[in-house]
Design a protein around this motif. Structure first.
Motif, PDB file in Angstrom:
ATOM      1  N   VAL D 133       0.928  -1.197   0.097  1.00 41.38           N
ATOM      2  CA  VAL D 133       0.061  -0.047   0.010  1.00 41.38           C
ATOM      3  C   VAL D 133       0.720   1.261  -0.127  1.00 41.38           C
ATOM      4  CG1 VAL D 133      -1.723   1.440   1.382  1.00 41.38           C
ATOM      5  CG2 VAL D 133      -1.977  -1.356   1.069  1.00 41.38           C
ATOM      6  N   ASP D 134       1.884   1.327   0.713  1.00 38.32           N
ATOM      7  CA  ASP D 134       3.004   2.333   0.694  1.00 38.32           C
ATOM      8  C   ASP D 134       3.574   2.486  -0.621  1.00 38.32           C
ATOM      9  OD1 ASP D 134       2.655   3.045   3.310  1.00 38.32           O
ATOM     10  OD2 ASP D 134       4.575   1.894   3.881  1.00 38.32           O
ATOM     11  N   ALA D 135       3.711   1.566  -1.458  1.00 38.49           N
ATOM     12  CA  ALA D 135       4.319   1.749  -2.740  1.00 38.49           C
ATOM     13  C   ALA D 135       3.068   2.217  -3.799  1.00 38.49           C
ATOM     14  CB  ALA D 135       4.872   0.156  -3.195  1.00 38.49           C
ATOM     15  N   LEU D 136       2.040   1.710  -3.621  1.00 38.95           N
ATOM     16  CA  LEU D 136       0.936   2.393  -4.415  1.00 38.95           C
ATOM     17  C   LEU D 136       0.692   3.738  -4.054  1.00 38.95           C
ATOM     18  CD1 LEU D 136      -1.980  -0.583  -4.043  1.00 38.95           C
ATOM     19  CD2 LEU D 136      -0.070  -0.152  -5.965  1.00 38.95           C
ATOM     20  N   LEU D 137       0.874   4.230  -2.790  1.00 37.26           N
ATOM     21  CA  LEU D 137       0.542   5.530  -2.431  1.00 37.26           C
ATOM     22  C   LEU D 137       1.541   6.533  -2.982  1.00 37.26           C
ATOM     23  CD1 LEU D 137      -1.195   5.249   1.271  1.00 37.26           C
ATOM     24  CD2 LEU D 137      -2.381   5.627  -1.108  1.00 37.26           C
ATOM     25  N   LEU D 138       2.715   5.826  -3.102  1.00 38.26           N
ATOM     26  CA  LEU D 138       4.019   6.743  -3.631  1.00 38.26           C
ATOM     27  C   LEU D 138       3.702   6.957  -4.975  1.00 38.26           C
ATOM     28  CD1 LEU D 138       7.027   5.471  -1.868  1.00 38.26           C
ATOM     29  CD2 LEU D 138       6.407   7.809  -1.715  1.00 38.26           C
ATOM     30  N   THR D 139       3.059   6.279  -5.715  1.00 37.10           N
ATOM     31  CA  THR D 139       2.984   6.467  -7.281  1.00 37.10           C
ATOM     32  C   THR D 139       2.024   7.612  -7.401  1.00 37.10           C
ATOM     33  OG1 THR D 139       1.211   5.099  -7.507  1.00 37.10           O
ATOM     34  CG2 THR D 139       3.381   4.170  -7.928  1.00 37.10           C
ATOM     35  N   ILE D 140       1.358   8.113  -6.402  1.00 34.73           N
ATOM     36  CA  ILE D 140       0.181   9.133  -6.423  1.00 34.73           C
ATOM     37  C   ILE D 140       0.901  10.581  -6.570  1.00 34.73           C
ATOM     38  CG2 ILE D 140      -1.551  10.575  -5.532  1.00 34.73           C
ATOM     39  CD1 ILE D 140      -2.541   7.804  -4.373  1.00 34.73           C
ATOM     40  N   PRO D 141       2.103  11.085  -5.815  1.00 37.93           N
ATOM     41  CA  PRO D 141       2.561  12.471  -5.990  1.00 37.93           C
ATOM     42  C   PRO D 141       3.153  12.704  -7.190  1.00 37.93           C
ATOM     43  CG  PRO D 141       3.618  11.122  -4.224  1.00 37.93           C
ATOM     44  CD  PRO D 141       2.293  10.268  -4.565  1.00 37.93           C
ATOM     45  N   SER D 142       3.803  11.400  -8.041  1.00 36.65           N
ATOM     46  CA  SER D 142       4.440  11.613  -9.160  1.00 36.65           C
ATOM     47  C   SER D 142       3.487  12.163 -10.396  1.00 36.65           C
ATOM     48  CB  SER D 142       5.312  10.508  -9.450  1.00 36.65           C
ATOM     49  OG  SER D 142       4.468   9.283  -9.892  1.00 36.65           O
ATOM     50  N   LEU D 143       2.139  11.798  -9.762  1.00 36.16           N
ATOM     51  CA  LEU D 143       1.138  11.800 -10.914  1.00 36.16           C
ATOM     52  C   LEU D 143       0.476  13.348 -10.633  1.00 36.16           C
ATOM     53  CD1 LEU D 143      -0.290   8.472 -10.967  1.00 36.16           C
ATOM     54  CD2 LEU D 143       0.963   9.305 -12.587  1.00 36.16           C
ATOM     55  N   GLY D 144       1.085  14.115  -9.695  1.00 36.08           N
ATOM     56  CA  GLY D 144       0.382  15.275  -9.486  1.00 36.08           C
ATOM     57  C   GLY D 144      -0.040  16.169 -10.526  1.00 36.08           C
ATOM     58  N   ASN D 145       0.734  16.280 -11.568  1.00 38.36           N
ATOM     59  CA  ASN D 145       0.579  17.441 -12.741  1.00 38.36           C
ATOM     60  C   ASN D 145      -0.354  16.658 -13.663  1.00 38.36           C
ATOM     61  OD1 ASN D 145       2.172  19.548 -12.716  1.00 38.36           O
ATOM     62  ND2 ASN D 145       4.061  18.317 -13.231  1.00 38.36           N
ATOM     63  N   ILE D 146      -0.451  15.423 -13.833  1.00 37.49           N
ATOM     64  CA  ILE D 146      -1.486  14.809 -14.822  1.00 37.49           C
ATOM     65  C   ILE D 146      -2.846  15.043 -14.064  1.00 37.49           C
ATOM     66  CG2 ILE D 146      -1.431  12.429 -14.360  1.00 37.49           C
ATOM     67  CD1 ILE D 146      -0.943  12.404 -17.349  1.00 37.49           C
ATOM     68  N   LEU D 147      -2.874  14.691 -12.727  1.00 40.89           N
ATOM     69  CA  LEU D 147      -4.076  14.792 -11.953  1.00 40.89           C
ATOM     70  C   LEU D 147      -4.984  16.246 -12.160  1.00 40.89           C
ATOM     71  CD1 LEU D 147      -3.335  12.532  -8.981  1.00 40.89           C
ATOM     72  CD2 LEU D 147      -5.013  12.276 -10.819  1.00 40.89           C
ATOM     73  N   LEU D 148      -3.691  17.270 -11.861  1.00 38.42           N
ATOM     74  CA  LEU D 148      -4.243  18.628 -11.875  1.00 38.42           C
ATOM     75  C   LEU D 148      -4.726  18.837 -13.515  1.00 38.42           C
ATOM     76  CD1 LEU D 148      -3.799  21.572 -10.362  1.00 38.42           C
ATOM     77  CD2 LEU D 148      -1.966  21.800 -11.253  1.00 38.42           C
ATOM     78  N   LEU D 149      -4.309  18.376 -14.463  1.00 40.02           N
ATOM     79  CA  LEU D 149      -4.445  18.784 -15.877  1.00 40.02           C
ATOM     80  C   LEU D 149      -5.926  18.020 -15.969  1.00 40.02           C
ATOM     81  CD1 LEU D 149      -3.927  19.692 -18.773  1.00 40.02           C
ATOM     82  CD2 LEU D 149      -2.991  17.392 -19.199  1.00 40.02           C
ATOM     83  N   MET D 150      -6.064  16.874 -15.556  1.00 42.40           N
ATOM     84  CA  MET D 150      -7.431  16.139 -15.535  1.00 42.40           C
ATOM     85  C   MET D 150      -8.506  17.031 -14.778  1.00 42.40           C
ATOM     86  SD  MET D 150      -7.755  13.016 -16.482  1.00 42.40           S
ATOM     87  CE  MET D 150      -9.557  12.126 -16.943  1.00 42.40           C
ATOM     88  N   GLY D 151      -8.046  17.435 -13.706  1.00 45.58           N
ATOM     89  CA  GLY D 151      -9.097  18.459 -12.933  1.00 45.58           C
ATOM     90  C   GLY D 151      -9.603  19.581 -13.699  1.00 45.58           C
TER      91      GLY D 151
END
Lengths: 272, 272, 272, 272
Positions: D133-151
């Motif tokens: 779960v730590d590993a899964l959660l760690l992939t989220i910050p690296s996706l910050g930009n694309i999540l912002l774009l999605m938003g």
């Protein structure tokens, strides 16, 4: 590869040659395909009912052919332990044994399903297919943790879903089992909004939070499960090549040669 | 690349130059695009019916242009074997030949579909598209085993599904063919629960086991089929680079130089 | 990076400093977010109708802030060519210019949509987002061929579908445009069987061939399109690292050193 | 790993041994599974209502067992800062604290959901699951930009959708919140055409442009988000291996040996 040892009777090594020959495999494959054709024809309405006797006879004959085949393969092994060390032999044995056990029973449907499952013996007979299925099954244990996590997430959402929507949508969340089935449907993204969420939202407007949360968490975990399989496979593909290891072996040899050279030069100096 | 050989008549090499020239390709491409526009316009209600004569004439002209083009490309080859060694030439030849064969027939729909399929000739004329389609088709044979496994799984589930749900859901599992179509729909996850499983579950509550099992097995195999294509592609992309092999070549050269050095030093010592 | 050159007036370099400063970006970002909030609030029923004057004034003010901002950024560039060499500047310019052009017009909806599109300016203002969108857009040209192939396949299936099902399912295949839209729906696998194929199959039983063929071909090509993007990205990720090239550079240096050593030893021998 | 330091009381190191022992983990895991079984049984109609007293007692006991467990783990740490540096300890602490806080309250549903969430403690107790779960959660910050774009994309399409279809389809685009939910449904490709687009198209024929544009943009960005995760993972997998770095380390060592050799030879020459 099994080879004829001294203590072994001659018939055993001869039997092994037969069992491992190509024509033996082709004959069995032909019988399996005939079995497949028969179970296919049986599904047409009227065909089975009007020829029950004929189909029963064919099935008896096919079952005995498979029994003899497996007995031959069993006898060709050095010991019964060798035979049962392979999961595929277990599958072959059980599918045929079950055919004999349920033969006299009146559970016609069980018997017919068994007959259909025999078609899967094609996989156990064709080596390349057997290897493929072995490879597919081998990826499952490495996914143990993520499957466990998936199970926990399903259970938590299942219990909460049953608690919240039991009365609003009894056909989807009436019991814990139904909720788990509905969550499985939601994770495949099938009609999750149009059929499941929107009717519930008409009564409980906040229910979208439950569904959006589950879709996000569920698909994210399923997706990571898939990535696990991909990375697994790509790594395996890399392992079979591993040009880097070859590079390193060559580097080590190079270094030992240079060391030799140095030792030689220092020795020369000593002599002087 | 075909080059003019001594025994070849001069007209052949000249024809080859024409056939391989850019302007020839562009003219044919323009004719194909005109053909595409015509078949598109034909679909509007009334247009085809009111101008059947005109469209027939246009079609005749287009067919003869393509016939001449293919005849020219055929004549430009050294032998007819060279021409038919390419699958694309076969496609071009058959699509035009079929146009002539069915010309007199009254199967208007077949003729019209043939005319539409000619649009696909754009792929056979544009080299980069031809290479792309060749590459796509080349991935299929490497998937032979997994497609075979898929076929076995579909057949087994198809026969069992027909046996179990023939009477409950005749529109989905009435015959073996219908069952296979339904399973194809289920494997694309389209309405598998809302339209197929849930109505059946109302009569046979245990039917969810069949569907969940098939969705799990089916998507797992389809997914591995996709992984096969990905790994295939990534490997191909790697092959074109292969910097590791370059590294190893350099290492081998390095080693031979060090050996030379050593031989020189030992020889020096011998002399002394 | 633009640097102040000798012939440049002082105000230009000062303006550039302002325009490139962090607080300038933050102010513009705040204005964009305020703009976003305003267009969001406007959607609530009654809010826009009852305060049309207020919203018009806010919009005027926002539009002029953006106009001044872009004018400043334009003036800070060395020449107007530098400004218009960036696609993002074009986007900023056009979105603001359109705001002025349509200001007096009565196309209220067009004006409001323009106001919403200004929210996308957030991307052009935040550098990391701009780079991300640039990267996403750069993957498109490399997919040119596969998009062309996709277009040909859509067109062929579209024309055939219109020809075959025009009368049976006018709401899905009535015209060529409708057919193309339906094919787009089918390729996303949305209700392709339950809503599109099965009703048509009731009249034309053979129509499953058309749909299964399109689903297989369409998803296969879409999937390869996706693989193209993946392989593209993985290769790009590899390029930025390229440890193999470093290895080879080190190997070349090593070899040159060994050669030096050899030259030295041979020279020693010569001397003797 | 925490080790007993001089200033630490003896009971602290003993407690740590207990808390870190396998049997302690197994006991807590058994309690969690019992908790899971209880919340599962509660969902069956009538069971909870008829035994409210019993379930309340069980819940009290379970809550106190967890409280004691967390208190022990807290006391075993050197300082309270060490304990709260882990997000998992925060999760454990909050889930149990909330149980005490809401104990007296009459929000029965909140209390019951808290009880279900305790099942997730299984993840915090099993180390391998915690790492996953730590590993899964760690992939989220690296996706910050694309999540912002999605938003941003969701917001723009949401506002436009509300503006355009508010009156035509109030159940899908009535308010901005509803539009965002509908867009989320569309991006999962669930009934986007059959339920959402086609009914709107009957009134506003041009609405297909909005939906096709969103499906193309949305799935393209979602797909790139997924690719980001894949490339991330593949790179991580590469990092753990990094045979290239080993190669380069070996190369550096090789070079230093050759330099030594050269220095030796030059020194020899000097002497002469």
């Amino acid at each position: 590869m099994p080879t004829s040892t001294r203590n072994e009777p001659v018939w055993k090594s001869r039997l092994r040659k037969i069992v491992q020959s190509n024509w033996f495999t082709w004959i069995i494959l032909a019988v399996i395909m005939f079995n497949a054709a028969v179970v296919g024809i049986e599904t047409y309405p009227g065909v089975y009912e009007n020829n029950q006797g004929l189909f029963l006879t064919i099935d008896r004959v096919l079952l005995w052919i498979f029994t003899v085949e497996i007995a031959m393969r069993f006898a060709a092994e050095k010991s019964w332990k060798d035979f049962f060390s392979s999961g595929w032999n277990w599958f072959d044995f059980l599918i045929v044994a079950a055919g004999h056990i349920f033969a006299g029973a009146h559970f016609v449907t069980v018997l017919r399903i068994l007959r259909v499952l025999r078609v899967f013996r094609a996989v156990s007979v064709i080596p390349s297919l057997r290897r493929l299925v072995d490879a597919l099954l081998l990826t499952i244990p490495s996914l143990g943790n993520i499957l466990l996590l998936m199970g926990i997430i399903f259970y938590i959402f299942g219990v909460i879903g049953t608690m919240l929507f039991q009365e609003t949508a009894p056909e989807y969340f009436g019991t814990l089992e139904l909720s788990l089935l509905t969550l499985f449907q939601v994770v495949t993204l099938e009609s999750w909004a149009s059929q499941v969420m929107r009717p519930i939202m008409e009564e409980l407007w906040w229910s979208w939070m439950y569904f959006v949360a589950f879709v996000l968490v569920g698909t994210f975990v399923v997706f990571n499960l898939f990535i696990g399989v991909i990375v697994n496979n790509v790594e395996k593909a890399d392992d079979s090549e591993s040009p880097e290891e070859e590079t390193q072996r060559e580097l080590r040899e190079l270094r030992s040669e240079i060391r030799e050279l140095k030792d030689f030069l220092y020795a020369e100096k000593e002599k002087k």
